[in-house]
Scaffold this active site. Structure first.
Site, PDB file in Angstrom:
ATOM      1  N   GLY A 100      32.907  61.567 109.794  1.00  0.00           N
ATOM      2  CA  GLY A 100      32.496  60.555 108.817  1.00  0.00           C
ATOM      3  C   GLY A 100      33.311  60.654 107.541  1.00  0.00           C
ATOM      4  O   GLY A 100      32.774  60.594 106.432  1.00  0.00           O
ATOM      5  N   SER A 119      20.896  67.974 103.324  1.00  0.00           N
ATOM      6  CA  SER A 119      20.321  67.076 102.315  1.00  0.00           C
ATOM      7  C   SER A 119      19.078  67.711 101.724  1.00  0.00           C
ATOM      8  O   SER A 119      18.394  68.497 102.395  1.00  0.00           O
ATOM      9  CB  SER A 119      19.917  65.738 102.946  1.00  0.00           C
ATOM     10  OG  SER A 119      19.193  64.953 102.011  1.00  0.00           O
ATOM     11  N   TYR A 171      14.896  60.691 108.989  1.00  0.00           N
ATOM     12  CA  TYR A 171      16.030  61.286 108.262  1.00  0.00           C
ATOM     13  C   TYR A 171      15.667  62.705 107.810  1.00  0.00           C
ATOM     14  O   TYR A 171      16.462  63.637 107.947  1.00  0.00           O
ATOM     15  CB  TYR A 171      16.378  60.398 107.060  1.00  0.00           C
ATOM     16  CG  TYR A 171      17.592  60.835 106.267  1.00  0.00           C
ATOM     17  CD1 TYR A 171      18.877  60.484 106.666  1.00  0.00           C
ATOM     18  CD2 TYR A 171      17.451  61.595 105.109  1.00  0.00           C
ATOM     19  CE1 TYR A 171      19.994  60.884 105.938  1.00  0.00           C
ATOM     20  CE2 TYR A 171      18.553  61.990 104.370  1.00  0.00           C
ATOM     21  CZ  TYR A 171      19.826  61.635 104.784  1.00  0.00           C
ATOM     22  OH  TYR A 171      20.930  62.026 104.054  1.00  0.00           O
ATOM     23  N   LYS A 205      17.454  66.286 108.931  1.00  0.00           N
ATOM     24  CA  LYS A 205      18.087  67.207 107.978  1.00  0.00           C
ATOM     25  C   LYS A 205      17.398  68.571 107.990  1.00  0.00           C
ATOM     26  O   LYS A 205      18.059  69.596 107.762  1.00  0.00           O
ATOM     27  CB  LYS A 205      18.103  66.587 106.580  1.00  0.00           C
ATOM     28  CG  LYS A 205      19.048  65.379 106.462  1.00  0.00           C
ATOM     29  CD  LYS A 205      20.513  65.761 106.721  1.00  0.00           C
ATOM     30  CE  LYS A 205      21.462  64.597 106.482  1.00  0.00           C
ATOM     31  NZ  LYS A 205      22.873  64.934 106.751  1.00  0.00           N
TER      32      LYS A 205
HETATM   33  P1  NAP Z   1      28.199  56.796 103.727  1.00  0.00           P
HETATM   34  O1  NAP Z   1      28.848  56.468 102.422  1.00  0.00           O
HETATM   35  O2  NAP Z   1      27.249  55.831 104.325  1.00  0.00           O
HETATM   36  O3  NAP Z   1      29.357  57.172 104.790  1.00  0.00           O
HETATM   37  C1  NAP Z   1      28.989  57.530 106.086  1.00  0.00           C
HETATM   38  C2  NAP Z   1      30.199  58.017 106.848  1.00  0.00           C
HETATM   39  O4  NAP Z   1      29.754  58.470 108.149  1.00  0.00           O
HETATM   40  C3  NAP Z   1      31.228  56.936 107.091  1.00  0.00           C
HETATM   41  O5  NAP Z   1      32.507  57.550 107.052  1.00  0.00           O
HETATM   42  C4  NAP Z   1      30.883  56.465 108.512  1.00  0.00           C
HETATM   43  O6  NAP Z   1      32.007  55.915 109.215  1.00  0.00           O
HETATM   44  C5  NAP Z   1      30.469  57.758 109.148  1.00  0.00           C
HETATM   45  N1  NAP Z   1      29.598  57.602 110.329  1.00  0.00           N
HETATM   46  C6  NAP Z   1      28.394  56.995 110.403  1.00  0.00           C
HETATM   47  N2  NAP Z   1      27.912  57.063 111.667  1.00  0.00           N
HETATM   48  C7  NAP Z   1      28.842  57.735 112.395  1.00  0.00           C
HETATM   49  C8  NAP Z   1      28.946  58.108 113.758  1.00  0.00           C
HETATM   50  N3  NAP Z   1      27.970  57.811 114.638  1.00  0.00           N
HETATM   51  N4  NAP Z   1      30.054  58.778 114.167  1.00  0.00           N
HETATM   52  C9  NAP Z   1      31.048  59.080 113.287  1.00  0.00           C
HETATM   53  N5  NAP Z   1      30.995  58.750 111.981  1.00  0.00           N
HETATM   54  C10 NAP Z   1      29.921  58.083 111.552  1.00  0.00           C
HETATM   55  O7  NAP Z   1      27.369  58.172 103.604  1.00  0.00           O
HETATM   56  P2  NAP Z   1      27.457  59.366 102.539  1.00  0.00           P
HETATM   57  O8  NAP Z   1      26.502  59.079 101.449  1.00  0.00           O
HETATM   58  O9  NAP Z   1      28.866  59.667 102.217  1.00  0.00           O
HETATM   59  O10 NAP Z   1      26.803  60.538 103.407  1.00  0.00           O
HETATM   60  C11 NAP Z   1      27.579  61.527 104.068  1.00  0.00           C
HETATM   61  C12 NAP Z   1      26.665  62.671 104.511  1.00  0.00           C
HETATM   62  O11 NAP Z   1      25.997  63.202 103.359  1.00  0.00           O
HETATM   63  C13 NAP Z   1      25.548  62.242 105.459  1.00  0.00           C
HETATM   64  O12 NAP Z   1      25.314  63.268 106.404  1.00  0.00           O
HETATM   65  C14 NAP Z   1      24.351  62.095 104.552  1.00  0.00           C
HETATM   66  O13 NAP Z   1      23.131  62.251 105.244  1.00  0.00           O
HETATM   67  C15 NAP Z   1      24.606  63.207 103.565  1.00  0.00           C
HETATM   68  N6  NAP Z   1      23.909  63.065 102.288  1.00  0.00           N
HETATM   69  C16 NAP Z   1      24.143  61.997 101.469  1.00  0.00           C
HETATM   70  C17 NAP Z   1      23.464  61.915 100.255  1.00  0.00           C
HETATM   71  C18 NAP Z   1      23.667  60.788  99.291  1.00  0.00           C
HETATM   72  O14 NAP Z   1      22.934  60.720  98.289  1.00  0.00           O
HETATM   73  N7  NAP Z   1      24.625  59.892  99.495  1.00  0.00           N
HETATM   74  C19 NAP Z   1      22.547  62.905  99.907  1.00  0.00           C
HETATM   75  C20 NAP Z   1      22.337  63.968 100.764  1.00  0.00           C
HETATM   76  C21 NAP Z   1      23.032  64.037 101.945  1.00  0.00           C
HETATM   77  P3  NAP Z   1      32.439  54.325 109.078  1.00  0.00           P
HETATM   78  O15 NAP Z   1      33.079  54.189 107.726  1.00  0.00           O
HETATM   79  O16 NAP Z   1      33.411  54.113 110.196  1.00  0.00           O
HETATM   80  O17 NAP Z   1      31.193  53.534 109.199  1.00  0.00           O
END
Ligand code: NAP
Length: 261
Positions: free
Chosen positions: A16, A151, A164, A168
């Site tokens: 991702g 998370s 979710y 996590k």
């Molecule tokens: P995001 O901006 O929505 O980006 C998600 C990424 O994951 C994108 O690169 C997407 O690829 C990829 N992805 C989604 N489904 C996939 C799959 N089935 N196979 C391969 N790649 C996949 O999310 P983010 O906020 O950066 O989150 C990244 C991680 O951090 C996640 O695990 C999330 O749970 C965790 N997290 C986020 C937050 C927050 O506040 N944002 C907080 C705690 C934890 P495409 O671009 O091709 O769609």
């Protein structure tokens, strides 16, 4: 600069990595001179931008489309990475999704549960298994690691996205399990646990959190987390800063996890 020859010769898979936190992790590892396999699911244009960021930072980039929820895609992700760059030294399990609809715990359906668990827990669990087996076939490489992006939802209950939170919480135990199993092989396993980070995933709740963070002090450090905050933590691990730590959770959350009175 923290770059060293040993880091420069090393290869990472970041799942991702096309957008958000994963892209920032890839760029930070690129800054160490690493070779990065940038995995994405559907957004090729974003993945191209991530590759440019890695190369601009001084790393090498390979794009691999793969759905981490699918076994055959996970196998191809590893094969293509090894084919281009050689043995893998670092796996960053970052890919993740939020539920398509935030539904109350008493209303949410099994389909959403299955989708979220497949991408956020089952995918990284079996990708870790596969990459760990691969790493064990190359025992002489130093400073190998697996980093899981967890998370605060591992411990903070959000009753409108229970699936979710459960995923996590599973990632937290997965970190402990792989850390215990792989310590003898010199492979350290970490969870980097983000707080509230400004990405596409949180864009729908931006106004709500602007209010909670900045005005009400939800996080002691009163700002949104940035993807780069997570990238720096993962780069510290990749650069060998924690050789005597494994199974560790590194909170990158502005202090959200503290109980306060
Ligand atoms: P995001 O901006 O929505 O980006 C998600 C990424 O994951 C994108 O690169 C997407 O690829 C990829 N992805 C989604 N489904 C996939 C799959 N089935 N196979 C391969 N790649 C996949 O999310 P983010 O906020 O950066 O989150 C990244 C991680 O951090 C996640 O695990 C999330 O749970 C965790 N997290 C986020 C937050 C927050 O506040 N944002 C907080 C705690 C934890 P495409 O671009 O091709 O769609």
């Amino acid at each position: 600069m923290m770059s060293t020859p040993t880091v420069r010769d090393r290869t990472a898979i970041v799942t991702g990595a096309s957008r958000g936190i994963g892209r920032a992790i890839a760029a930070a590892l690129g800054g160490l001179g690493m070779r990065i396999s940038i995995n994405y699911h559907a957004n090729r244009a974003a993945a191209d931008e991530a590759a440019a960021a890695v190369e601009h930072a001084g790393g090498q980039a390979l794009l691999v489309q793969a759905d981490v929820a699918k076994a055959e895609d996970r196998a191809r992700l590893l094969d293509e990475t090894v084919g281009r760059f050689g043995p893998v030294d670092l796996l960053v399990n970052n890919a993740g999704v939020a539920p398509k609809v935030r539904a109350d715990l008493l209303e949410a359906n099994e389909q959403s549960f299955d989708e979220v668990l497949a991408t956020n827990l089952k995918g990284p669990y079996f990708l870790s298994q596969q990459v760990a087996r691969h790493m064990l076939e190359h025992p002489d490489r130093p400073d190998r690691a697996i980093v899981n992006i967890g998370s605060l939802s591992a411990y903070a209950a959000s009753v409108n996205r229970g699936e979710y939170c459960v995923a996590k919480a599973g990632v937290a135990m997965m970190t402990t399990l792989f850390a215990a199993r792989l310590a003898d092989a010199g492979i350290n396993v970490f969870e980097v646990r983000p707080g509230i980070i400004e990405t596409d995933m949180t864009s729908a709740v931006k106004q709500k959190y602007d209010q909670l963070i900045v005005e009400q002090g939800l996080t002691p450090i009163r700002r949104w987390g940035r993807p780069e905050d997570i990238g720096r933590a993962v780069a510290a691990i990749a650069s060998g800063a924690f050789p005597f730590s494994t199974g560790e959770v590194i909170n990158v959350d502005g202090g959200f996890h503290m109980h306060r009175l």
